[in-house]
Design a protein around this motif. Sequence first.
Motif, PDB file in Angstrom:
ATOM      1  N   LYS A  11      35.650  42.975  49.083  1.00 59.75           N
ATOM      2  CA  LYS A  11      36.450  42.163  48.166  1.00 59.75           C
ATOM      3  C   LYS A  11      35.858  42.209  46.762  1.00 59.75           C
ATOM      4  O   LYS A  11      36.587  42.352  45.775  1.00 59.75           O
ATOM      5  N   ALA A  12      34.516  42.089  46.686  1.00 61.60           N
ATOM      6  CA  ALA A  12      33.879  42.063  45.368  1.00 61.60           C
ATOM      7  C   ALA A  12      34.153  43.367  44.626  1.00 61.60           C
ATOM      8  O   ALA A  12      34.518  43.367  43.445  1.00 61.60           O
ATOM      9  N   VAL A  13      34.008  44.508  45.348  1.00 61.05           N
ATOM     10  CA  VAL A  13      34.224  45.811  44.694  1.00 61.05           C
ATOM     11  C   VAL A  13      35.674  45.932  44.247  1.00 61.05           C
ATOM     12  O   VAL A  13      35.964  46.388  43.131  1.00 61.05           O
ATOM     13  N   LEU A  14      36.613  45.476  45.115  1.00 49.04           N
ATOM     14  CA  LEU A  14      38.032  45.562  44.768  1.00 49.04           C
ATOM     15  C   LEU A  14      38.338  44.746  43.518  1.00 49.04           C
ATOM     16  O   LEU A  14      38.982  45.230  42.582  1.00 49.04           O
ATOM     17  N   VAL A  15      37.869  43.466  43.515  1.00 51.03           N
ATOM     18  CA  VAL A  15      38.154  42.599  42.371  1.00 51.03           C
ATOM     19  C   VAL A  15      37.572  43.205  41.105  1.00 51.03           C
ATOM     20  O   VAL A  15      38.229  43.297  40.062  1.00 51.03           O
ATOM     21  N   LEU A  16      36.313  43.684  41.206  1.00 56.08           N
ATOM     22  CA  LEU A  16      35.645  44.254  40.029  1.00 56.08           C
ATOM     23  C   LEU A  16      36.446  45.420  39.477  1.00 56.08           C
ATOM     24  O   LEU A  16      36.746  45.490  38.281  1.00 56.08           O
ATOM     25  N   SER A  17      36.835  46.368  40.370  1.00 57.06           N
ATOM     26  CA  SER A  17      37.496  47.572  39.863  1.00 57.06           C
ATOM     27  C   SER A  17      38.896  47.252  39.353  1.00 57.06           C
ATOM     28  O   SER A  17      39.303  47.734  38.293  1.00 57.06           O
ATOM     29  N   ILE A  18      39.645  46.401  40.101  1.00 57.10           N
ATOM     30  CA  ILE A  18      41.023  46.133  39.680  1.00 57.10           C
ATOM     31  C   ILE A  18      41.045  45.361  38.367  1.00 57.10           C
ATOM     32  O   ILE A  18      41.785  45.709  37.433  1.00 57.10           O
ATOM     33  N   ILE A  19      40.212  44.330  38.271  1.00 56.97           N
ATOM     34  CA  ILE A  19      40.247  43.524  37.041  1.00 56.97           C
ATOM     35  C   ILE A  19      39.737  44.339  35.857  1.00 56.97           C
ATOM     36  O   ILE A  19      40.264  44.247  34.745  1.00 56.97           O
ATOM     37  N   ALA A  20      38.701  45.173  36.086  1.00 60.86           N
ATOM     38  CA  ALA A  20      38.202  45.995  34.977  1.00 60.86           C
ATOM     39  C   ALA A  20      39.284  46.959  34.509  1.00 60.86           C
ATOM     40  O   ALA A  20      39.485  47.156  33.309  1.00 60.86           O
ATOM     41  N   PHE A  89      32.988  38.251  35.607  1.00 61.14           N
ATOM     42  CA  PHE A  89      33.365  38.629  36.970  1.00 61.14           C
ATOM     43  C   PHE A  89      32.805  37.660  38.006  1.00 61.14           C
ATOM     44  O   PHE A  89      33.430  37.436  39.039  1.00 61.14           O
ATOM     45  N   ILE A  90      31.618  37.064  37.730  1.00 61.83           N
ATOM     46  CA  ILE A  90      31.090  36.067  38.671  1.00 61.83           C
ATOM     47  C   ILE A  90      32.040  34.877  38.735  1.00 61.83           C
ATOM     48  O   ILE A  90      32.295  34.318  39.796  1.00 61.83           O
ATOM     49  N   ALA A  91      32.618  34.507  37.560  1.00 60.94           N
ATOM     50  CA  ALA A  91      33.554  33.377  37.558  1.00 60.94           C
ATOM     51  C   ALA A  91      34.739  33.672  38.461  1.00 60.94           C
ATOM     52  O   ALA A  91      35.229  32.789  39.169  1.00 60.94           O
ATOM     53  N   LEU A  92      35.184  34.930  38.472  1.00 56.27           N
ATOM     54  CA  LEU A  92      36.341  35.282  39.299  1.00 56.27           C
ATOM     55  C   LEU A  92      36.051  35.160  40.792  1.00 56.27           C
ATOM     56  O   LEU A  92      36.975  35.106  41.599  1.00 56.27           O
ATOM     57  N   ALA A  93      34.759  35.108  41.159  1.00 55.50           N
ATOM     58  CA  ALA A  93      34.410  35.083  42.579  1.00 55.50           C
ATOM     59  C   ALA A  93      34.935  33.835  43.258  1.00 55.50           C
ATOM     60  O   ALA A  93      35.221  33.856  44.453  1.00 55.50           O
ATOM     61  N   ALA A  94      35.059  32.727  42.528  1.00 58.53           N
ATOM     62  CA  ALA A  94      35.481  31.476  43.159  1.00 58.53           C
ATOM     63  C   ALA A  94      36.961  31.205  42.948  1.00 58.53           C
ATOM     64  O   ALA A  94      37.430  30.118  43.249  1.00 58.53           O
ATOM     65  N   VAL A  95      37.711  32.188  42.438  1.00 60.96           N
ATOM     66  CA  VAL A  95      39.140  31.978  42.189  1.00 60.96           C
ATOM     67  C   VAL A  95      39.946  32.597  43.320  1.00 60.96           C
ATOM     68  O   VAL A  95      39.783  33.793  43.598  1.00 60.96           O
ATOM     69  N   PRO A 110      42.047  36.212  50.080  1.00 54.85           N
ATOM     70  CA  PRO A 110      41.691  36.919  48.847  1.00 54.85           C
ATOM     71  C   PRO A 110      40.862  36.047  47.905  1.00 54.85           C
ATOM     72  O   PRO A 110      41.200  35.863  46.748  1.00 54.85           O
ATOM     73  N   ILE A 111      39.767  35.502  48.400  1.00 60.67           N
ATOM     74  CA  ILE A 111      38.837  34.780  47.538  1.00 60.67           C
ATOM     75  C   ILE A 111      37.454  35.205  47.993  1.00 60.67           C
ATOM     76  O   ILE A 111      37.199  35.315  49.195  1.00 60.67           O
ATOM     77  N   ILE A 112      36.562  35.510  47.068  1.00 59.70           N
ATOM     78  CA  ILE A 112      35.268  36.069  47.474  1.00 59.70           C
ATOM     79  C   ILE A 112      34.401  34.980  48.060  1.00 59.70           C
ATOM     80  O   ILE A 112      33.741  35.162  49.071  1.00 59.70           O
ATOM     81  N   SER A 113      34.387  33.790  47.426  1.00 58.36           N
ATOM     82  CA  SER A 113      33.551  32.717  47.954  1.00 58.36           C
ATOM     83  C   SER A 113      34.307  31.403  47.787  1.00 58.36           C
ATOM     84  O   SER A 113      34.555  30.973  46.674  1.00 58.36           O
ATOM     85  N   ASP A 114      34.701  30.783  48.894  1.00 62.74           N
ATOM     86  CA  ASP A 114      35.496  29.560  48.835  1.00 62.74           C
ATOM     87  C   ASP A 114      34.568  28.358  48.684  1.00 62.74           C
ATOM     88  O   ASP A 114      34.187  27.721  49.654  1.00 62.74           O
ATOM     89  N   LEU A 115      34.177  28.045  47.445  1.00 64.04           N
ATOM     90  CA  LEU A 115      33.312  26.893  47.209  1.00 64.04           C
ATOM     91  C   LEU A 115      34.158  25.625  47.181  1.00 64.04           C
ATOM     92  O   LEU A 115      35.305  25.658  46.748  1.00 64.04           O
ATOM     93  N   ASP A 116      33.591  24.485  47.618  1.00 61.67           N
ATOM     94  CA  ASP A 116      34.374  23.259  47.516  1.00 61.67           C
ATOM     95  C   ASP A 116      34.236  22.640  46.130  1.00 61.67           C
ATOM     96  O   ASP A 116      34.740  21.556  45.885  1.00 61.67           O
ATOM     97  N   ILE A 117      33.551  23.321  45.209  1.00 57.08           N
ATOM     98  CA  ILE A 117      33.498  22.841  43.830  1.00 57.08           C
ATOM     99  C   ILE A 117      33.980  23.964  42.927  1.00 57.08           C
ATOM    100  O   ILE A 117      33.510  24.119  41.806  1.00 57.08           O
TER     101      ILE A 117
END
Lengths: 329, 184
Positions: A11-20, A89-95, A110-117
């Motif tokens: 997921k991280a690689v996908l988000v990084l490449s697609i958003i870039a 890109f780190i910010a996008l990890a919790a979106v 489709p969320i890299i890390s589901d934080l409760d905050i």
Amino acid sequence: MDGYIIATVIKAVLVLSIIAALAGFGTYLERKVLAFMQRRLGPMHVGPYGLLQLAADGIKLFTKEDFIPSGANRLIFMIAPMITAATAFIALAAVPLLPEFTLFGVTVKPIISDLDIGILFVLGMMAAGLYGPLLAGMAQDNKWGLLGAARTAAVFLSYEVVTGLSILAPIMIVGSLSLIDFNNYQAGGMGDWLIWKQPLAFVLFLIAGFAETNRTPFDLIENESEIIAGYATEYSGMRWGMFFIGEYANMITIGFLASLVFLGGFNDWGFLPGGLAILLKVSFFFFFMLWVRASWPHIRPDQLMWLCWKVLMPLAVINVTITGFVMMV
Amino acid sequence: METFAFYLFSILIIGLFTVTVLSRNILYAMTSLAAGMVLISGLFFLLGADFLGVVQLIVYVGAVMALYAFGMMFFDATGVVKENNTPATTVFLLGGLSAVVLVVIFAAPAIGGNVHALYPTPDGATNPQAVGLVLFTKYLIPFEVAAVMLLVAMIAGIILAGKKMDKSLSRMKDESPASEKDVK
């Protein structure tokens, strides 16, 4: 456990490449949209309708000399662009980018890390991203750069309070800091969207978002007509490109945040499936930022500080107070 | 995995703060301070205190940014700051103190066995809820006192900075004696 790690890495690689890639494509879109609004054609010469301009720009960025001025602080000068790109890109990890879907019999979130905050994490990371321009401006031993850095600090201290306070009222209504909870709260169709309950918070958040992503009415940290390029004056090649990618990734993140918090997120919208709905909303916000850039002039730093501290912050505080009273009664 | 992450964060934090203390370049000192503050939030995340971790991140990102603004005003960012030599007594005292702190740190595991949570997290409460519960029941008065103190500090700040705030600085007349002479 192993499956979880592998899925997260994919997921991280996908988000990084697609958003870039989208960030790169965004530059083309921006030039085209601005051109049409100003009755020009924009890039036309490279490829059909100038579509290959993107590739030409990419080649230029990658092959340009990586230049470091002799008086600069080399280490900080080299780190600064990475801070901007990495935090974006780190910010996008919790979106949460799309609704859950099933692929080859596996349910994918489709969320890299589901934080409760989640929402606080995203805003905090985007705030940390402003260290990039700040450090870049201070390290390059250039007066324009230093002015850019000073303006970065001023902008940051101005908008940060407004962002936090404007988002506080929706948080109080939903009672959670998780972006997925925000989305589920608005699941009942268009009437449930938080924008109807919190129109003021929406406007305030959007204005602060423009300052956060350094977009035109508030793009005073690299205002070409006043301070050359501000913090980016001495940068060239890929280091400058990293600032650019970070800025465009932040624009996309703000688009996602505004859609998730105020515009019903990735719930189905009428006959539109949820995934398509959120992509449309984010595209609208992206277009909106270009639209504003074509319509409004720059403002001065003192005007931005006046706006944030004397107009927007009191409005946000009043909004929070009223929301609190309404919820108590 | 957690142990590895803990030691990684600890070594990085201590290393960065060492740079903050020892470096004579204002840019290195402040950057390592900011990075160390951000990494401390990593320790909170490791302990499962996500909310506190994010608060640490947001608060210190803003606070150190204000520090940068002062650094920009007072120092040449790319140069080296000239420092005074510290007197021997101070070095002696601080050295002794650090030795005591080291002993306490190494003795900590022995004491730490008896530590248990006074207000354990209620079952099912999420992170922000748990913090809010303790803050608004057990620690309500310190919380309110802190709020009042911040309000007082804010008003004092406005009064200190607020002289001539109703006038535009660029339109203000030069009040130095030289200009009066020019007028005459």
